[in-house]
Scaffold this motif. Structure first.
Motif, PDB file in Angstrom:
ATOM      1  N   LEU A   1       0.835  -1.206   0.000  1.00  0.00           N
ATOM      2  CA  LEU A   1       0.000   0.000   0.000  1.00  0.00           C
ATOM      3  C   LEU A   1       0.866   1.250   0.000  1.00  0.00           C
ATOM      4  CD1 LEU A   1      -3.091  -0.382   2.390  1.00  0.00           C
ATOM      5  CD2 LEU A   1      -3.089   0.234  -0.009  1.00  0.00           C
ATOM      6  N   ASN A   2       0.532   2.178  -0.843  1.00  0.00           N
ATOM      7  CA  ASN A   2       1.191   3.476  -0.856  1.00  0.00           C
ATOM      8  C   ASN A   2       0.998   4.160   0.496  1.00  0.00           C
ATOM      9  OD1 ASN A   2       1.827   6.172  -1.245  1.00  0.00           O
ATOM     10  ND2 ASN A   2       1.355   6.051  -3.434  1.00  0.00           N
ATOM     11  N   THR A   3       2.016   4.854   0.964  1.00  0.00           N
ATOM     12  CA  THR A   3       1.925   5.518   2.263  1.00  0.00           C
ATOM     13  C   THR A   3       0.796   6.538   2.296  1.00  0.00           C
ATOM     14  OG1 THR A   3       4.311   5.250   2.496  1.00  0.00           O
ATOM     15  CG2 THR A   3       3.227   6.795   3.992  1.00  0.00           C
ATOM     16  N   ASP A   4       0.627   7.288   1.222  1.00  0.00           N
ATOM     17  CA  ASP A   4      -0.445   8.285   1.193  1.00  0.00           C
ATOM     18  C   ASP A   4      -1.815   7.621   1.271  1.00  0.00           C
ATOM     19  OD1 ASP A   4       1.414  10.280   0.978  1.00  0.00           O
ATOM     20  OD2 ASP A   4       1.329  10.354  -1.227  1.00  0.00           O
ATOM     21  N   VAL A   5      -1.981   6.542   0.536  1.00  0.00           N
ATOM     22  CA  VAL A   5      -3.259   5.829   0.567  1.00  0.00           C
ATOM     23  C   VAL A   5      -3.502   5.257   1.951  1.00  0.00           C
ATOM     24  CG1 VAL A   5      -4.547   3.872  -0.374  1.00  0.00           C
ATOM     25  CG2 VAL A   5      -3.154   5.297  -1.887  1.00  0.00           C
ATOM     26  N   LEU A   6      -2.471   4.640   2.548  1.00  0.00           N
ATOM     27  CA  LEU A   6      -2.612   4.047   3.874  1.00  0.00           C
ATOM     28  C   LEU A   6      -2.982   5.101   4.905  1.00  0.00           C
ATOM     29  CD1 LEU A   6      -2.331   1.620   5.769  1.00  0.00           C
ATOM     30  CD2 LEU A   6       0.102   2.149   5.956  1.00  0.00           C
ATOM     31  N   ASN A   7      -2.312   6.242   4.855  1.00  0.00           N
ATOM     32  CA  ASN A   7      -2.637   7.308   5.812  1.00  0.00           C
ATOM     33  C   ASN A   7      -4.055   7.822   5.617  1.00  0.00           C
ATOM     34  OD1 ASN A   7      -0.120   7.148   6.964  1.00  0.00           O
ATOM     35  ND2 ASN A   7       0.778   8.749   5.670  1.00  0.00           N
ATOM     36  N   SER A   8      -4.486   7.898   4.358  1.00  0.00           N
ATOM     37  CA  SER A   8      -5.853   8.349   4.093  1.00  0.00           C
ATOM     38  C   SER A   8      -6.873   7.365   4.658  1.00  0.00           C
ATOM     39  CB  SER A   8      -6.075   8.518   2.592  1.00  0.00           C
ATOM     40  OG  SER A   8      -5.200   9.480   2.064  1.00  0.00           O
ATOM     41  N   VAL A   9      -6.600   6.082   4.483  1.00  0.00           N
ATOM     42  CA  VAL A   9      -7.516   5.064   5.005  1.00  0.00           C
ATOM     43  C   VAL A   9      -7.569   5.131   6.528  1.00  0.00           C
ATOM     44  CG1 VAL A   9      -7.938   2.589   5.196  1.00  0.00           C
ATOM     45  CG2 VAL A   9      -7.169   3.534   3.037  1.00  0.00           C
ATOM     46  N   LEU A  10      -6.396   5.184   7.181  1.00  0.00           N
ATOM     47  CA  LEU A  10      -6.370   5.214   8.649  1.00  0.00           C
ATOM     48  C   LEU A  10      -7.016   6.480   9.185  1.00  0.00           C
ATOM     49  CD1 LEU A  10      -2.789   3.756   9.321  1.00  0.00           C
ATOM     50  CD2 LEU A  10      -4.996   2.608   9.583  1.00  0.00           C
ATOM     51  N   LEU A  11      -6.848   7.591   8.484  1.00  0.00           N
ATOM     52  CA  LEU A  11      -7.472   8.835   8.930  1.00  0.00           C
ATOM     53  C   LEU A  11      -8.986   8.760   8.785  1.00  0.00           C
ATOM     54  CD1 LEU A  11      -6.735  11.592  10.067  1.00  0.00           C
ATOM     55  CD2 LEU A  11      -6.692  12.478   7.736  1.00  0.00           C
ATOM     56  N   TYR A  12      -9.453   8.061   7.746  1.00  0.00           N
ATOM     57  CA  TYR A  12     -10.902   7.887   7.584  1.00  0.00           C
ATOM     58  C   TYR A  12     -11.458   6.955   8.665  1.00  0.00           C
ATOM     59  CZ  TYR A  12     -15.256   5.973   5.788  1.00  0.00           C
ATOM     60  OH  TYR A  12     -16.546   5.539   5.669  1.00  0.00           O
ATOM     61  N   LEU A  13     -10.679   5.905   8.991  1.00  0.00           N
ATOM     62  CA  LEU A  13     -11.153   4.968  10.016  1.00  0.00           C
ATOM     63  C   LEU A  13     -11.079   5.572  11.410  1.00  0.00           C
ATOM     64  CD1 LEU A  13      -9.468   1.664   8.753  1.00  0.00           C
ATOM     65  CD2 LEU A  13     -11.875   2.301   8.571  1.00  0.00           C
ATOM     66  N   PHE A  14     -10.042   6.369  11.665  1.00  0.00           N
ATOM     67  CA  PHE A  14      -9.846   6.958  12.997  1.00  0.00           C
ATOM     68  C   PHE A  14      -9.745   8.479  12.857  1.00  0.00           C
ATOM     69  CE2 PHE A  14      -7.834   2.754  12.940  1.00  0.00           C
ATOM     70  CZ  PHE A  14      -8.532   2.122  13.963  1.00  0.00           C
ATOM     71  N   PRO A  15     -10.873   9.150  12.597  1.00  0.00           N
ATOM     72  CA  PRO A  15     -10.805  10.604  12.389  1.00  0.00           C
ATOM     73  C   PRO A  15     -10.370  11.369  13.626  1.00  0.00           C
ATOM     74  CG  PRO A  15     -13.089   9.851  12.513  1.00  0.00           C
ATOM     75  CD  PRO A  15     -12.240   8.625  12.472  1.00  0.00           C
ATOM     76  N   ASP A  16     -10.507  10.764  14.806  1.00  0.00           N
ATOM     77  CA  ASP A  16     -10.104  11.468  16.027  1.00  0.00           C
ATOM     78  C   ASP A  16      -8.590  11.580  16.132  1.00  0.00           C
ATOM     79  OD1 ASP A  16     -10.016   8.719  16.191  1.00  0.00           O
ATOM     80  OD2 ASP A  16     -10.168   8.696  18.370  1.00  0.00           O
ATOM     81  N   ALA A  17      -7.853  10.837  15.301  1.00  0.00           N
ATOM     82  CA  ALA A  17      -6.391  10.909  15.341  1.00  0.00           C
ATOM     83  C   ALA A  17      -5.854  12.151  14.641  1.00  0.00           C
ATOM     84  CB  ALA A  17      -5.794   9.663  14.696  1.00  0.00           C
ATOM     85  N   ALA A  18      -6.734  12.918  13.988  1.00  0.00           N
ATOM     86  CA  ALA A  18      -6.270  14.082  13.230  1.00  0.00           C
ATOM     87  C   ALA A  18      -5.910  15.250  14.122  1.00  0.00           C
ATOM     88  CB  ALA A  18      -7.337  14.505  12.225  1.00  0.00           C
ATOM     89  N   VAL A  19      -6.358  15.235  15.380  1.00  0.00           N
ATOM     90  CA  VAL A  19      -6.094  16.370  16.286  1.00  0.00           C
ATOM     91  C   VAL A  19      -5.420  15.846  17.541  1.00  0.00           C
ATOM     92  CG1 VAL A  19      -7.977  17.785  15.432  1.00  0.00           C
ATOM     93  CG2 VAL A  19      -8.424  16.134  17.245  1.00  0.00           C
TER      94      VAL A  19
END
Length: 979
Positions: A403-421
């Motif tokens: 998995l591309n790092t950008d894609v992986l980060n996008s997926v994890l951010l979508y799954l765990f939106p609370d990790a953005a802050v």
């Protein structure tokens, strides 16, 4: 010797009365006709209503018959409604034509869109066909054809049947039939001619009229008028700018260039190709007579725009590629794979990870060492995990990463939106609880939200549901099983990180696991329960530490000797160990948040014996009751919550209990295993109510087992006397045994009923061991749930009644397929194909609406008419165009043909000419319509045959002219009485 020879000759006598094979065949046909009750005359039936051949139900019944060793099928075709209404009216009537002869002249059902070819050619509503068996050769020789026809003629005559009977001759693909119908003094012969090319002299109406007149050979003058019905069919294959309405690719997203590409959390929908391949326009002139219209080799009046009747049918593409169907199919294929994560990611990569994972496996042992040379935070499991993760990424080459790092980060951010802050554990708790508590009350009213209960999936706003969408998208677009395995590893690592740092998992409802959801959702909820319990314990520890610090500041070192027993215990136990490792020991205690008010109370009694007189762990008095042996109020104790369990743990526990058997020892052991929670509650009750007895506990815990009755004492006063129920007095009762063994221990000092540390590790281990296929199987209910919601959403836009009905049926079917423990994958595959069929139906409706300019913005009579027209095209085999070429739908169809014709000859479109330069349809050099793909001409009349004084009987000729076929199907009647 002479006598012997005479006796032997007796047995060689040939019996010439034995029936031949031909006679047996004729007799067998007669038997079948009698069994089916096709004898006599049923000519009293009414003429069929207009359109009944299309709307009615056609039935057929078939039997096998043999001619020697040659197998035939004899089949009865009939229009069900017509035949059932008039059963029993087969009394023979003289001078009444057979029903089939009447049908030859009936004009109500010319050119039916779906019917047997003999129905289309001859207009019959009932007939019998004899055709060769499945693996038998065709009847080609003329002598065999004549033999079969003579057999049919004799059978009809012997039975008195007036139902027409056909014999299929020549090769089956030619659809050649010869037949006969007999009545009282009349007979109709059915003949067919089929050629590959249309003879030039018969390529128009005039030539066909000549054939018809010469065939009937009528000598009357003037000849009775010939009724004519004509249908020309035009095919539109090139839709030009009226393309299928599919979402164009968004090149700014991660999915750049993907047709129908969507962001994470949404499913794609629609066809990747045009779902409607052709449009067939049939222009019909239903009632013409000879002389009204001219059609010869020089000139023709048959202009499609002037046809009084237009009808349209669409030909759909076979299995067009659809995005949602592709996603589901690939996801289902992933469910059926057997490879492990190591096999999917590659052995070399997994070995590297195995070396680095040794850091993780040794993390727990390092945490439990007697002394630590480094701060305890550096030895946490999460720290080891992230160190190992860095090593893994360092050793893994960029091109090896699935998995591309950008894609992986996008997926994890979508799954765990609370990790953005950046967040603390406190605001994470509040943020995690909000979406579930506020939305659930509103969404419970919505049937779409509660659909997960029927499908055993997960709520549509949950982490599990979002994970299913991401796994599906990653599997389809970013590398298949390898990418799924990579994503799953990162997902499990994220869960472990949250456990170690006390961050609740975002998007999960609070409370114990919901057994109505899929097992993966239950596991995630269980992990969340473990994090909640761990946080609660840590908060109590912080409270204890802060209170001890406050005491040290106020009282100094001299007060340390007055610490409460539980405080001292926690202090001595935790020396040299972290709080987590302390809670894993055999002497672990359960810390209750609601019991914080009681923490400092024991310290005020100094040297008193608090074990007997001081109550601990009280909540509130219970219904103004007092203890039986004292005047003290009965208090509700602080108790431990029962251990939450997932469905697999419940099954495992039930299996263990069942294996104990029915022996006395097994029953006793089973009761002890099931009474762990009861024993804990008894100990808490004893701590909250010093001096209590078993009866006090039963009055609070199980009031039905404490029986009270009014009795009269010695003084004559009525008093209430209570005692335990008979069930509690049985010798060896577990409640009595548990009460005797229960210690006086408040909940916070008891051994935990729910070991959250152990359970959390079990959950993480379970998740880490899942293969990509196992993950897909766990998430399959969620994917089907998401697909059904997507279909409902898209159908609501197009409003297709048949699809709406099918969706409701698929929901009930899916609930049966997804609930059993052992899923039938063949049925699931068929079910996914049903979802694909519905997607295709919706895309067809969308394509037709785009082509016929049905938009939501412009509402009016024409729009309503067009909407009805489009919906009919999807539901019915052929749809009449209101107003023919002059109506709103006809105008659009006309324009489609014009643009197609001009595009074929590279002429300018109407849109390119501008408003002032548009050419009128007929004045342009390019014809509006292409040459007709098929021409059907039906000729009918009623004349006497074979002599002028014979009875006037119906004659009919059906002509089909196509590019590679010329067919004449004639029905010619003769008078067999006056000839």
């Amino acid at each position: 010797m002479a006598a012997d020879s005479d006796e032997s000759e007796v047995f060689e006598i040939t019996d010439f009365t034995t029936a031949s094979e031909w006679e047996r065949f004729v007799s067998r046909v007669e038997e079948v006709l009698n069994d089916w009750k096709l004898t006599g005359n049923s000519a009293s039936r009414l003429s069929p209503e207009k359109g009944s051949y299309t709307s009615g139900t056609w039935c057929e019944k078939s039997q096998d018959i043999n001619f020697a060793d040659f197998k035939f099928y004899i089949t009865h075709h009939f229009l069900k409604d017509e035949c059932e209404q008039d059963e029993g009216t087969d009394t023979p009537k003289e001078d009444v034509l057979p029903l089939a002869m009447q049908d030859l002249l009936c004009m109500n059902n010319d050119f039916p869109p779906r019917a047997h070819c003999l129905v289309r050619w001859y207009g019959l509503r009932e007939f019998v066909v004899i055709s060769p068996g499945t693996n038998c050769e065709a009847i080609i020789s003329e002598s065999k054809c004549n033999l079969l026809l003579s057999s049919v003629s004799i059978s009809l005559a012997n039975c008195g049947s007036q139902v027409p009977m056909f014999v299929q001759i020549q090769q089956k693909w030619r659809r050649m039939y010869a037949g006969e119908c007999q009545g009282s003094g009349v007979r109709t012969d059915f003949e067919i001619v089929q050629l590959r090319k249309v003879p030039s002299q018969y390529n128009h109406l005039s030539g066909l009229l000549d054939i018809f007149k010469s065939k009937i050979g009528c000598t009357l003058f003037p000849l009775p008028p010939v009724n004519i019905a004509i249908r020309f069919t035009y095919i539109l294959q090139d839709w030009q700018q009226y393309s299928w309405p599919q979402q164009p690719p968004d090149f700014d997203t991660l999915l750049g260039g993907e047709v129908g590409g969507v962001e994470f959390g949404k499913l794609p929908f629609g066809a990747c190709e045009e779902p409607i391949s052709e449009l067939h326009l049939a222009t019909t002139w239903p009632y013409l007579t000879e002389g009204i219209v001219v059609d010869n080799d020089v000139y023709s009046d048959l202009d499609p725009l002037q046809a009084p009747h237009w009808s349209v049918r669409v030909k759909t593409a076979e299995n067009p590629q659809c995005l949602l169907g592709d996603f589901l199919t690939e996801f289902f294929k992933l469910c059926c794979k057997k490879e492990s994560t190591e096999e999917v990611l590659g052995r070399g990569l997994s070995e590297e990870e195995g070396k680095e994972n040794s850091d993780i496996s040794s993390a727990l042992s390092k945490l439990t060492e007697p002394t630590a040379t480094v701060p305890i935070t550096k030895l946490s499991v999460s720290n080891m995990v992230h160190t190992a993760r860095k090593h893994i990424r360092r050793h893994r080459r960029i091109d090896e990463s699935p998995l591309n790092t950008d894609v992986l980060n996008s997926v994890l951010l979508y799954l765990f939106p609370d990790a953005a802050v950046e967040k603390s554990s406190e605001n994470i708790k509040s943020k995690t609880a909000q979406p579930n508590s506020s939305e659930t009350t509103e969404q419970d009213k919505n049937s779409d939200y509660n659909l997960f209960l029927q499908l055993k999936s997960a709520p549509s706003d949950s982490l599990t549901y979002r994970l299913a969408l991401c796994v599906c998208l990653v599997n389809y677009n970013y590398g298949g099983p390898r990418a799924v395995a990579h994503l799953w590893q990162e997902f499990v690592l994220e869960l472990r990180y949250r456990l170690e740092n006390n961050y609740l998992i975002y998007g999960l409802a609070g409370g114990p696991p919901d057994l109505r959801c899929c097992l993966l959702h239950q596991k995630l909820q269980m992990l969340n329960c473990c994090i909640e319990r761990k946080r609660a314990r840590d908060e109590v520890r912080k409270t204890l530490d802060s209170s001890k610090d406050r005491e040290r500041r106020v009282s100094g070192g001299s007060q340390n000797s007055r610490q409460a027993p539980e405080s001292a215990a926690s202090t001595t136990t935790s020396q040299g160990k972290s709080w987590d490792s302390w809670s894993d020991s055999e002497d672990e205690f359960f810390e209750c948040l609601s019991d914080q008010g009681e923490i400092e109370a024991p310290q005020t009694d100094g040297g008193k014996d608090v074990s007997k007189s001081k109550a601990e762990g009280r909540l509130h008095p219970y219904n103004n009751m007092t203890l039986l042996n004292s005047t003290e109020p009965l208090y509700v104790p602080v108790t431990q919550e029962p251990a939450p369990m997932t469905e697999d743990l419940l099954e495992e526990q039930s299996e263990v209990l069942a294996k104990l058997g029915t022996s006395a020892e097994g029953t006793h052991l089973r009761a002890r295993m099931q009474s762990a929670c009861l024993l804990s509650d008894m100990e808490s009750f004893k701590a909250a109510n010093p001096g209590c007895v078993l009866e006090d506990f039963v009055r609070w815990y199980s009031p039905r087992d404490y029986v009270e009755e009014e009795v009269v004492d010695e003084k004559g006063n009525t008093v209430v006397k209570g005692e335990l129920s008979p069930r509690m007095k049985i010798p060896g009762n577990m409640w009595v045994e548990a009460w005797e063994t229960a210690r006086v221990t408040p909940a916070r000092r008891q051994r935990r009923l729910f070991d959250d540390t152990k359970e959390a590790e079990k959950v993480l281990h379970y998740l880490a061991m899942q293969k990509p296929a196992d993950v897909a199987c766990h998430l399959l209910p969620c994917m089907i749930h998401a697909a059904i919601l997507k279909l409902k959403e898209e159908e609501s836009v197009e409003d297709i009644p048949s699809v709406k009905k099918n969706i409701q049926q698929t929901i009930s079917q899916a609930s049966k397929l997804l609930h059993p423990p052992n899923r039938d994958y063949k049925k699931l595959e068929d079910f996914i194909n049903q979802l694909m069929v519905m997607e295709i139906a919706i895309t067809r409706a969308r394509s037709l609406k785009a082509k016929f300019s049905v938009s939501e913005d412009e509402k009016g009579e024409d729009t309503d008419e067009l909407e009805k027209f489009v919906s009919s095209l999807l539901e019915e085999p052929e749809v009449a165009v209101i107003g023919a070429g002059q109506g709103p739908a006809g105008s659009i169809i006309h324009r489609l043909f014009i643009n197609s014709q001009r595009a074929a000859l590279l002429a300018p479109m109407d849109e390119d000419l501008g408003p002032d330069r548009k050419l009128p349809g007929r004045s342009s050099k390019v014809a509006d319509f292409p040459p007709p793909a098929g021409r059907e001409i039906l000729l009918r009349t009623c004349v006497p045959r074979p002599a002028p004084y014979s009875k006037a009987l119906p004659q009919r000729l059906f002509c089909v002219m196509m590019r590679d076929e010329f067919r004449l199907a004639g029905a010619f009647s003769t008078d067999t009485s006056f000839f």
